[in-house]
Design an enzyme around this catalytic site. Structure first.
Site, short mmCIF file in Angstrom:
data_model
loop_
_atom_site.label_atom_id
_atom_site.label_comp_id
_atom_site.label_asym_id
_atom_site.label_seq_id
_atom_site.Cartn_x
_atom_site.Cartn_y
_atom_site.Cartn_z
N HIS A 254 47.63 43.28 32.71
CA HIS A 254 48.13 43.31 34.09
C HIS A 254 49.39 42.48 34.27
O HIS A 254 50.01 42.52 35.33
CB HIS A 254 47.05 42.79 35.04
CG HIS A 254 45.72 43.44 34.83
ND1 HIS A 254 44.71 42.83 34.11
CD2 HIS A 254 45.24 44.63 35.22
CE1 HIS A 254 43.66 43.63 34.08
NE2 HIS A 254 43.95 44.73 34.74
N GLU B 110 47.45 41.97 38.90
CA GLU B 110 48.80 42.52 38.70
C GLU B 110 49.72 42.15 39.86
O GLU B 110 50.87 41.76 39.65
CB GLU B 110 48.75 44.04 38.55
CG GLU B 110 50.13 44.64 38.34
CD GLU B 110 50.15 46.16 38.34
OE1 GLU B 110 51.19 46.74 38.72
OE2 GLU B 110 49.12 46.78 37.96
#
Length: 290
Positions: free
Chosen positions: A70, A122
């Protein structure tokens, strides 16, 4: 019952490469993954089995750490290196591109806006270097967007593209005097799987979605099924499938999130075929009495 597999499904190249990298490093020596490498419990178990360990914060005896697929902010990378650690970067190249695009927008004088799930690893990585960055999850949140002359907009890589476009259109409508520059950072694997699922729901009456329950792109697939009015069964493993789940199913579609292992999907298909062989009598009985 008939079983149909989506045209595009399952593991993407970014996840595949991150898993291979982590397995190789864990076999060579101690490795601490800073969080879940990908949001899939089967992958997690496999990595722990080869000696990798997970930690949100450093444990004090770490020698080599790994950034998850991520991604992470530049600030986080610098903190890790300043601690004297060897840092392996498992960031998906398409997530890395999103970082580069956001940095370029900020450098050009745009106010940073990220469309995505607030608090997701993320999204945290994308915004952590920019204290004033604004995260927008829904159209309703556009109203609260701070007034600026120029907005630079990107999105979390696993957001549905239509959802992103609707929010961008809303920003332009609510801020007509401002310049809105949008760069599409939704990754191609996400687009492919969403498009394939749209085709699948036109045929299947029941959809089985395989993937982690904390996986954003998998949850987006589930939500797409629900929005289309289809019965959806979200599972992480084939063992979760029971014959009674398909007593009235005629056409079952199967798709999977981008962090789902190929062997997990194969096991799901095998289980569905097994159910199809043993369930016909029950299914016919239902149809005759309904």
């Amino acid at each position: 019952m008939k079983i149909i597999l989506a045209q595009h499904f399952g593991m993407c190249f970014g996840v595949r490469d991150a898993i291979a990298q982590a397995q190789k490093l864990a076999k060579e020596g101690p490795l601490t993954i800073l969080g879940e490498l990908v949001h899939n419990p089967v992958v997690r178990e496999r990595l722990l089995a080869v000696g990798a360990r997970e930690a949100v914060d450093l444990l004090g005896d770490d020698a080599q750490v790994m950034i998850t697929a991520h991604g992470a902010s530049d600030r986080r990378h610098e903190q890790l290196r300043a601690s004297g650690l060897t840092v392996a970067d498992g960031t998906c190249p398409l997530v890395r591109r999103a970082h580069q695009q956001l940095k370029a927008l900020v450098a050009a004088g745009y106010f940073p806006v990220v469309i995505g799930k607030r608090g997701h690893v993320e999204v945290r990585g994308l915004t952590e270097d920019f204290a004033d960055a604004c995260v927008i999850e829904s159209i309703a949140e556009v109203e609260a967007l701070p007034a600026r002359e120029r907005y630079g907009v990107i999105s979390q890589t696993t957001q549905p593209l239509e959802h992103v476009h609707r929010i961008v259109a809303e920003i332009r409508e609510k801020r007509p005097a401002s310049e809105v520059r949008f760069i599409d950072t939704v990754c191609q694997p996400t687009k492919d799987r969403q498009r394939a699922l749209t085709e699948l729901v036109e045929t299947a009456d029941t959809i089985v979605v395989v993937g982690g329950r904390s996986s954003n792109n998998t949850l987006q697939l589930v939500q797409t099924c629900a929005a289309a009015g289809r019965r959806v069964i979200h599972i992480e493993r084939s063992e979760e499938l029971g014959t009674d789940m398909f007593s009235i199913a005629q056409i079952v579609g199967v798709t999977a999130g981008t962090s789902t292992l190929p062997e997990t999907i194969a096991a799901v298909i095998e289980r569905l075929e097994e159910i199809s062989r043993v369930a016909p009598n029950e299914t016919n009985k239902h149809r005759l009495t309904s």
